[in-house]
Design a protein around this motif. Structure first.
Motif, PDB file in Angstrom:
ATOM      1  N   ASN A 144       0.887  -1.271  -0.035  1.00  7.32           N
ATOM      2  CA  ASN A 144       0.018   0.005   0.037  1.00  7.32           C
ATOM      3  C   ASN A 144       0.774   1.204   0.012  1.00  7.32           C
ATOM      4  OD1 ASN A 144      -2.265  -1.546   0.151  1.00  7.32           O
ATOM      5  ND2 ASN A 144      -2.567  -1.251   2.235  1.00  7.32           N
ATOM      6  N   THR A 145       1.995   1.255   0.603  1.00  7.63           N
ATOM      7  CA  THR A 145       2.754   2.425   0.765  1.00  7.63           C
ATOM      8  C   THR A 145       4.079   2.485  -0.161  1.00  7.63           C
ATOM      9  OG1 THR A 145       4.253   1.490   2.415  1.00  7.63           O
ATOM     10  CG2 THR A 145       2.098   2.762   3.325  1.00  7.63           C
ATOM     11  N   LYS A 146       4.477   1.315  -0.586  1.00  7.22           N
ATOM     12  CA  LYS A 146       5.720   1.394  -1.133  1.00  7.22           C
ATOM     13  C   LYS A 146       5.719   1.045  -2.727  1.00  7.22           C
ATOM     14  CE  LYS A 146       8.124   1.976   2.575  1.00  7.22           C
ATOM     15  NZ  LYS A 146       8.948   3.495   2.598  1.00  7.22           N
ATOM     16  N   ILE A 147       4.732   0.458  -3.037  1.00  8.65           N
ATOM     17  CA  ILE A 147       4.355  -0.099  -4.266  1.00  8.65           C
ATOM     18  C   ILE A 147       3.016   0.399  -5.124  1.00  8.65           C
ATOM     19  CG2 ILE A 147       4.061  -2.017  -5.941  1.00  8.65           C
ATOM     20  CD1 ILE A 147       5.572  -3.723  -3.857  1.00  8.65           C
ATOM     21  N   PHE A 148       1.984   0.395  -4.564  1.00  4.30           N
ATOM     22  CA  PHE A 148       0.543   0.950  -5.042  1.00  4.30           C
ATOM     23  C   PHE A 148       0.164   2.351  -4.599  1.00  4.30           C
ATOM     24  CE2 PHE A 148       0.233  -4.064  -5.925  1.00  4.30           C
ATOM     25  CZ  PHE A 148       0.756  -3.896  -7.086  1.00  4.30           C
ATOM     26  N   ASN A 205       6.448   6.364 -11.300  1.00  6.54           N
ATOM     27  CA  ASN A 205       7.007   5.462 -12.176  1.00  6.54           C
ATOM     28  C   ASN A 205       6.119   5.446 -13.499  1.00  6.54           C
ATOM     29  OD1 ASN A 205       5.173   3.845 -11.232  1.00  6.54           O
ATOM     30  ND2 ASN A 205       6.438   2.684  -9.919  1.00  6.54           N
ATOM     31  N   GLN A 206       5.302   6.423 -13.500  1.00  6.10           N
ATOM     32  CA  GLN A 206       4.218   6.577 -14.641  1.00  6.10           C
ATOM     33  C   GLN A 206       4.762   6.524 -15.907  1.00  6.10           C
ATOM     34  OE1 GLN A 206       1.338   9.756 -14.520  1.00  6.10           O
ATOM     35  NE2 GLN A 206       0.894   9.675 -16.614  1.00  6.10           N
ATOM     36  N   HIS A 207       6.001   7.015 -15.948  1.00  7.87           N
ATOM     37  CA  HIS A 207       6.515   7.300 -17.436  1.00  7.87           C
ATOM     38  C   HIS A 207       7.098   5.705 -17.826  1.00  7.87           C
ATOM     39  CE1 HIS A 207       9.813   7.043 -14.444  1.00  7.87           C
ATOM     40  NE2 HIS A 207      10.767   6.708 -15.367  1.00  7.87           N
ATOM     41  N   LEU A 208       7.428   5.019 -17.075  1.00 12.87           N
ATOM     42  CA  LEU A 208       7.703   3.398 -17.622  1.00 12.87           C
ATOM     43  C   LEU A 208       6.405   2.682 -17.990  1.00 12.87           C
ATOM     44  CD1 LEU A 208       9.815   2.616 -14.262  1.00 12.87           C
ATOM     45  CD2 LEU A 208      11.008   3.103 -16.512  1.00 12.87           C
ATOM     46  N   ARG A 209       5.538   2.843 -17.444  1.00 13.36           N
ATOM     47  CA  ARG A 209       4.089   2.365 -17.967  1.00 13.36           C
ATOM     48  C   ARG A 209       3.864   3.054 -19.291  1.00 13.36           C
ATOM     49  NH1 ARG A 209       3.144   2.707 -12.787  1.00 13.36           N
ATOM     50  NH2 ARG A 209       1.829   4.500 -12.903  1.00 13.36           N
ATOM     51  N   SER A 210       4.037   4.441 -19.447  1.00 15.04           N
ATOM     52  CA  SER A 210       3.671   5.052 -20.656  1.00 15.04           C
ATOM     53  C   SER A 210       4.512   4.421 -21.891  1.00 15.04           C
ATOM     54  CB  SER A 210       3.946   6.360 -20.514  1.00 15.04           C
ATOM     55  OG  SER A 210       3.666   7.396 -21.531  1.00 15.04           O
ATOM     56  N   LEU A 256       4.360  -3.928 -17.904  1.00 13.48           N
ATOM     57  CA  LEU A 256       3.769  -2.586 -17.113  1.00 13.48           C
ATOM     58  C   LEU A 256       4.172  -3.019 -15.650  1.00 13.48           C
ATOM     59  CD1 LEU A 256       0.239  -1.864 -19.136  1.00 13.48           C
ATOM     60  CD2 LEU A 256       2.362  -0.501 -18.568  1.00 13.48           C
ATOM     61  N   LEU A 257       3.703  -4.278 -15.279  1.00 14.06           N
ATOM     62  CA  LEU A 257       3.765  -4.791 -13.774  1.00 14.06           C
ATOM     63  C   LEU A 257       5.370  -4.777 -13.545  1.00 14.06           C
ATOM     64  CD1 LEU A 257       2.319  -5.283 -11.329  1.00 14.06           C
ATOM     65  CD2 LEU A 257       2.078  -7.658 -12.058  1.00 14.06           C
ATOM     66  N   SER A 258       6.063  -5.338 -14.333  1.00 15.73           N
ATOM     67  CA  SER A 258       7.599  -5.793 -14.134  1.00 15.73           C
ATOM     68  C   SER A 258       8.324  -4.473 -13.878  1.00 15.73           C
ATOM     69  CB  SER A 258       8.145  -6.684 -15.005  1.00 15.73           C
ATOM     70  OG  SER A 258       8.209  -6.267 -16.338  1.00 15.73           O
ATOM     71  N   ASN A 259       7.900  -3.689 -14.837  1.00 15.63           N
ATOM     72  CA  ASN A 259       8.382  -2.209 -14.748  1.00 15.63           C
ATOM     73  C   ASN A 259       8.053  -1.222 -13.503  1.00 15.63           C
ATOM     74  OD1 ASN A 259      10.098  -1.058 -17.334  1.00 15.63           O
ATOM     75  ND2 ASN A 259       8.690  -2.544 -17.962  1.00 15.63           N
ATOM     76  N   THR A 260       6.745  -1.724 -13.119  1.00 18.13           N
ATOM     77  CA  THR A 260       6.386  -0.865 -11.871  1.00 18.13           C
ATOM     78  C   THR A 260       7.290  -1.559 -10.609  1.00 18.13           C
ATOM     79  OG1 THR A 260       4.292  -0.654 -12.357  1.00 18.13           O
ATOM     80  CG2 THR A 260       4.374  -0.494 -10.313  1.00 18.13           C
ATOM     81  N   LEU A 261       7.441  -2.778 -10.635  1.00 21.06           N
ATOM     82  CA  LEU A 261       8.334  -3.564  -9.525  1.00 21.06           C
ATOM     83  C   LEU A 261       9.694  -3.518  -9.588  1.00 21.06           C
ATOM     84  CD1 LEU A 261       5.786  -6.514  -9.019  1.00 21.06           C
ATOM     85  CD2 LEU A 261       5.860  -4.581  -7.846  1.00 21.06           C
ATOM     86  N   PHE A 262      10.282  -3.767 -11.013  1.00 21.19           N
ATOM     87  CA  PHE A 262      11.650  -4.163 -11.110  1.00 21.19           C
ATOM     88  C   PHE A 262      12.209  -2.940 -12.121  1.00 21.19           C
ATOM     89  CE2 PHE A 262       9.640  -8.280 -10.602  1.00 21.19           C
ATOM     90  CZ  PHE A 262       9.847  -8.528  -9.402  1.00 21.19           C
ATOM     91  N   SER A 263      11.461  -2.117 -12.767  1.00 24.86           N
ATOM     92  CA  SER A 263      11.893  -1.309 -14.046  1.00 24.86           C
ATOM     93  C   SER A 263      12.606  -2.219 -14.956  1.00 24.86           C
ATOM     94  CB  SER A 263      13.015  -0.262 -13.244  1.00 24.86           C
ATOM     95  OG  SER A 263      12.559   0.549 -12.307  1.00 24.86           O
ATOM     96  N   LYS A 264      12.055  -3.265 -15.204  1.00 25.57           N
ATOM     97  CA  LYS A 264      12.440  -4.190 -16.221  1.00 25.57           C
ATOM     98  C   LYS A 264      11.545  -5.095 -17.077  1.00 25.57           C
ATOM     99  CE  LYS A 264      15.780  -8.217 -16.495  1.00 25.57           C
ATOM    100  NZ  LYS A 264      16.763  -7.343 -17.492  1.00 25.57           N
ATOM    101  N   ASP A 265      11.706  -5.236 -18.355  1.00 25.89           N
ATOM    102  CA  ASP A 265      10.811  -6.013 -19.059  1.00 25.89           C
ATOM    103  C   ASP A 265      10.843  -7.413 -18.932  1.00 25.89           C
ATOM    104  OD1 ASP A 265       9.929  -3.771 -20.234  1.00 25.89           O
ATOM    105  OD2 ASP A 265      10.687  -3.943 -22.176  1.00 25.89           O
ATOM    106  N   LEU A 266       9.822  -8.236 -18.823  1.00 28.77           N
ATOM    107  CA  LEU A 266      10.125  -9.703 -18.726  1.00 28.77           C
ATOM    108  C   LEU A 266       9.395 -10.486 -20.046  1.00 28.77           C
ATOM    109  CD1 LEU A 266       8.612 -10.421 -15.293  1.00 28.77           C
ATOM    110  CD2 LEU A 266      11.062 -10.363 -16.048  1.00 28.77           C
TER     111      LEU A 266
END
Length: 400
Positions: A131-135, A143-148, A181-191
């Motif tokens: 709730n506080t560190k990720i979402f 980190n919106q720019h990563l999802r964009s 999108l999720l992996s970049n939100t968590l790890f800044s990396k594509d899977l």
């Protein structure tokens, strides 16, 4: 009387006395109504390949709260928003245990999962981190720019298919984008490689967001007027062909209506995750015994004709003048659950789905593969980890 007859008779008598003692110890306590179970298998034979539909049909006979035996497990099924509110809000604490399927216990992975852990200090710690560190809004904004960038890559792949006149598998394409999108939100990396046709290593993990996007596109393609109406809103507010940012979503009212209607008719987890009661609990004048599994049939709740007009018709306009929300406050629309067990990824999902869907509609026109007529589109469901389409949606993008 021979020895074996005596033994069998004794066993039968002891079993009878044990059952009688259990019944007497409960006094006037009673389970909700439900079908009579068979020996050993209970009511498993009634579920079929689409349990959410079978349970909805049984609820028409036995009521919005009913009990079944799934094997030896007492299972209580909730099929109305009123009783769901009682379970997920007013009595949330006693219904917040988890019933962990055997398949998840093999390597003890469930002991480290916020989805399957019981409510305990470890669960609270993990939930607080999410709730506080990720979402949290601040972290998602940062980190919106990563999802964009991932959405731009999705559109680039669609552009490639458009130039080649090639149909793409909407679900598979959405899965790769959602995974990145999720992996970049968590790890800044594509899977996943969005331009590869190789399979979602992760093929068995069809994502809830993927299911929602595929069903939304399916319903839109089935009713071309909805596509035109959504594209008109996008052109007016965003500008035809322009990229959509997460901050734009709040202004796209009709797009949000489409997503709510999709989640009403096609909830990604139709029975939510199973809950477990750790002690006898009273609910609607019935007793739910300790150790029971509790399922909330949100698929049935979303098609309840006592609340929804024309519940089997996909009609986004029903939400124009509605304040119903998907964040767990309105129990007629429970796709993400409610209470302390509400989906922790809800804030991310409410950003990802509108941006992806809106971007696809604002950048391309879409038609079905092989000149299939909209009304011929297959709508068969496949029950599994998520409620996916039985047959993948394949569509051809073309320039606006």
């Amino acid at each position: 009387m021979d020895y074996y007859t005596l033994v069998l008779g004794s066993i039968f008598a002891l079993s009878f006395l044990y059952t009688l003692a259990k019944l007497c110890s409960r006094g006037n306590k009673k389970l909700p109504p439900g079908p009579s179970p068979w020996p050993i298998i209970g009511n498993l034979h009634l579920l079929g390949a689409k349990p959410h539909i079978s349970l909805a049909n049984l609820a028409k006979l036995y009521g919005p709260i009913m009990s079944l035996k799934l094997g030896q497990i007492t299972t209580v099924v909730i099929s109305s928003s009123t009783i769901a509110k009682q379970v997920l809000k007013h009595q949330d604490q006693v219904f917040s245990g988890r019933f962990v399927p055997n398949a998840l216990q093999a390597h003890n992975h469930y002991k480290f999962s916020v989805a399957w852990l019981p409510v305990c200090p470890q669960w609270r710690t993990l939930r607080r981190i999410l709730n506080t560190k990720i979402f949290s809004s601040n972290r998602l904004d940062a980190n919106q720019h990563l999802r964009s960038q991932k959405v731009k890559e999705l559109l680039a792949y669609c552009e490639k298919c458009s130039q080649e006149g090639k149909a793409l598998d909407v679900g598979q394409t959405a899965f790769k984008t959602n995974l990145n999108l999720l992996s970049n939100t968590l790890f800044s990396k594509d899977l996943a490689d969005p331009f590869s046709d190789s399979k979602d290593l992760f093929g068995a993990g069809t994502d809830t967001t993927t299911s929602t996007l595929e069903w939304a596109m399916t319903e839109i393609l089935k009713q071309p007027r909805i596509m035109k109406k959504a594209q008109a809103e996008l052109a007016e507010i965003i500008g035809k062909g322009k990229p959509i940012e997460e901050i734009d979503v709040s202004r796209l009212s009709y797009l949000q209506c489409i997503i709510k209607e999709t989640l009403r008719m096609h909830p990604p987890v139709p029975l939510l995750l199973p809950r477990r009661v750790e002690q006898d609990v009273e609910l609607c004048d019935y007793i739910i015994p300790k150790g029971s599994q509790v399922l909330v049939n949100v698929w049935a709740i979303g098609r309840d004709s006592t609340f929804w007009d024309d519940p089997l018709v996909f009609k986004p306009e029903r939400f124009w003048s509605s304040d119903l929300d998907m964040r767990g406050k309105d129990f007629e629309l429970l796709s993400f659950g409610a209470g302390r067990r509400i989906c922790p990824g809800l804030p991310l999902a409410l950003r990802m789905v509108p941006v992806m869907l809106g971007s696809l509609l604002n950048s391309f026109n879409w038609k079905l593969e092989a000149d299939i007529e909209p009304m011929e589109l297959d709508m068969e469901e496949k029950f599994g980890i998520t409620l996916a389409k039985a047959h993948p949606l394949r569509a051809i993008p073309s320039p606006l």
